[in-house]
Motif scaffolding. Structure first.
Motif, PDB file in Angstrom:
ATOM      1  N   LEU A 230       0.827  -1.210   0.000  1.00  9.53           N
ATOM      2  CA  LEU A 230       0.000   0.000   0.000  1.00  9.53           C
ATOM      3  C   LEU A 230       0.861   1.260   0.000  1.00  9.53           C
ATOM      4  O   LEU A 230       0.487   2.277  -0.596  1.00  9.53           O
ATOM      5  N   ARG A 231       2.015   1.208   0.673  1.00 10.25           N
ATOM      6  CA  ARG A 231       2.911   2.368   0.648  1.00 10.25           C
ATOM      7  C   ARG A 231       3.418   2.638  -0.756  1.00 10.25           C
ATOM      8  O   ARG A 231       3.550   3.798  -1.166  1.00 10.25           O
ATOM      9  N   VAL A 232       3.717   1.571  -1.500  1.00 11.44           N
ATOM     10  CA  VAL A 232       4.171   1.747  -2.884  1.00 11.44           C
ATOM     11  C   VAL A 232       3.063   2.379  -3.720  1.00 11.44           C
ATOM     12  O   VAL A 232       3.299   3.306  -4.508  1.00 11.44           O
ATOM     13  N   VAL A 233       1.833   1.888  -3.557  1.00 13.59           N
ATOM     14  CA  VAL A 233       0.701   2.418  -4.326  1.00 13.59           C
ATOM     15  C   VAL A 233       0.437   3.876  -3.955  1.00 13.59           C
ATOM     16  O   VAL A 233       0.229   4.731  -4.825  1.00 13.59           O
ATOM     17  N   GLU A 234       0.464   4.187  -2.664  1.00 12.80           N
ATOM     18  CA  GLU A 234       0.230   5.568  -2.245  1.00 12.80           C
ATOM     19  C   GLU A 234       1.350   6.500  -2.706  1.00 12.80           C
ATOM     20  O   GLU A 234       1.102   7.662  -3.032  1.00 12.80           O
ATOM     21  N   GLY A 235       2.577   5.989  -2.731  1.00 11.66           N
ATOM     22  CA  GLY A 235       3.666   6.815  -3.216  1.00 11.66           C
ATOM     23  C   GLY A 235       3.530   7.150  -4.687  1.00 11.66           C
ATOM     24  O   GLY A 235       4.008   8.202  -5.133  1.00 11.66           O
ATOM     25  N   LEU A 236       2.882   6.272  -5.449  1.00  9.27           N
ATOM     26  CA  LEU A 236       2.697   6.512  -6.878  1.00  9.27           C
ATOM     27  C   LEU A 236       1.447   7.332  -7.164  1.00  9.27           C
ATOM     28  O   LEU A 236       1.487   8.324  -7.899  1.00  9.27           O
ATOM     29  N   LEU A 237       0.324   6.929  -6.572  1.00  6.02           N
ATOM     30  CA  LEU A 237      -0.971   7.538  -6.911  1.00  6.02           C
ATOM     31  C   LEU A 237      -1.438   8.564  -5.900  1.00  6.02           C
ATOM     32  O   LEU A 237      -2.348   9.341  -6.200  1.00  6.02           O
TER      33      LEU A 237
END
Length: 297
Positions: A230-237
């Motif tokens: 989720l951190r990766v997704v939030e960092g992108l989007l």
């Protein structure tokens, strides 16, 4: 934990600036040069705070001895003595009495990692919790930093027609920075009518549906690191983004469903058909496949 409540108790965050070394303390004795040779500041040691932290430790345990043990690593130890001139290396100490010394806690030995990252420029003030940011940088405001100009390292350049445009996270979601709201709304309507939107919006849509980081997200999910994924997704989007239909959303939805199913199974609330069908696992039967005919005499 009780000696360092400022690290976890919101009611004690006013102590964080001083206890972590972000705020200078007047009339503090200079560290012992011999200590600085063993524990230099550039290695992350909070040597400037050791004297004050040693006093807090000794007072909390009611000790009459002013000597503490400082652990610098897995094998290196330093015995220091607290005096009017601050903390100094003890000239001599009985070897058999070392185990009885008060040990300076780890949190008092090293500088906090968020302060180190902030000072080296790896993170900005808006990446910190508001209470932590207010304590470490009292003259700055995280909210003002967020409203300020967008940093170049957080934007991506896109070839949009004959120009190079930027996309980045604004107000918690990935957005096209060089197009106004009216133009973006018009392009979204065009895409809804099966038209081809601007390249900036195409890149954002691709990031929602099939981003380049999808293999990394899948790998984290496969290892059970849901928070990391989720951190990766939030960092992108961005943390406020609403996922669109696509491979990324399917992966996250499937993982969420698996966690729900596993939770129901562990709690005994699952239906029989939800029981995992692993190889070699014998499923319970409610009736015989070939019932025998009973005969009475």
């Amino acid at each position: 934990m009780d000696l360092h409540r400022h690290l976890w108790d919101a009611r004690r965050t006013d102590e964080l600036g001083v206890r972590c070394g972000a705020e200078p303390v007047a009339d503090r004795p200079a560290p012992d040069p011999a200590l600085l040779e063993i524990a230099p500041r550039d290695r992350g040691y909070a040597v400037d705070r050791w004297g004050d932290e040693a006093r807090i430790l000794l007072d909390s345990e009611g000790r009459q001895d002013n000597t503490v043990l400082v652990r610098l690593g897995s094998r290196q130890r330093v015995i220091a003595e607290l005096g009017p001139a601050g903390l100094r290396i003890a000239p001599a100490y009985p070897a058999g009495a070392v185990s009885a010394l008060a040990v300076l806690p780890y949190a008092a030995t090293w500088r906090p990692p968020d302060l180190e990252l902030l000072r080296t420029g790896v993170i900005s003030i808006d990446r910190l919790h508001p209470l932590v940011a207010a304590a470490l940088v009292p003259d700055d405001s995280p909210s003002e930093s967020v409203r300020g100009p967008i940093h170049a390292e957080r934007t991506h350049l896109v070839e949009c027609g004959s120009e190079r445009h930027r996309i980045g996270v604004v107000d918690g979601a990935l957005s096209a920075l060089d197009h106004d709201r009216t133009e973006i709304r018009r392009e979204e309507l065009l895409a809804a009518l099966t038209g081809t939107p601007l390249p900036c919006l195409q890149v954002i849509d691709q990031a929602h549906r099939q981003p380049e980081c999808l293999p990394g997200v899948r790998e984290r999910l496969a290892h059970g690191d849901v928070a990391g994924a989720l951190r990766v997704v939030e960092g992108l989007l961005g943390p406020e983004a609403i996922l669109r239909d696509g491979a990324l959303r399917d992966e996250l939805t499937a993982t969420a469903q698996q966690r729900i199913t596993h939770g129901l199974y562990r709690s005994g609330l699952s239906e029989p058909q939800l029981t995992p069908d692993y190889p070699g696992v014998r499923r319970p039967r409610d009736r015989r496949a070939h019932p025998r005919n009973a005969t009475s005499y």
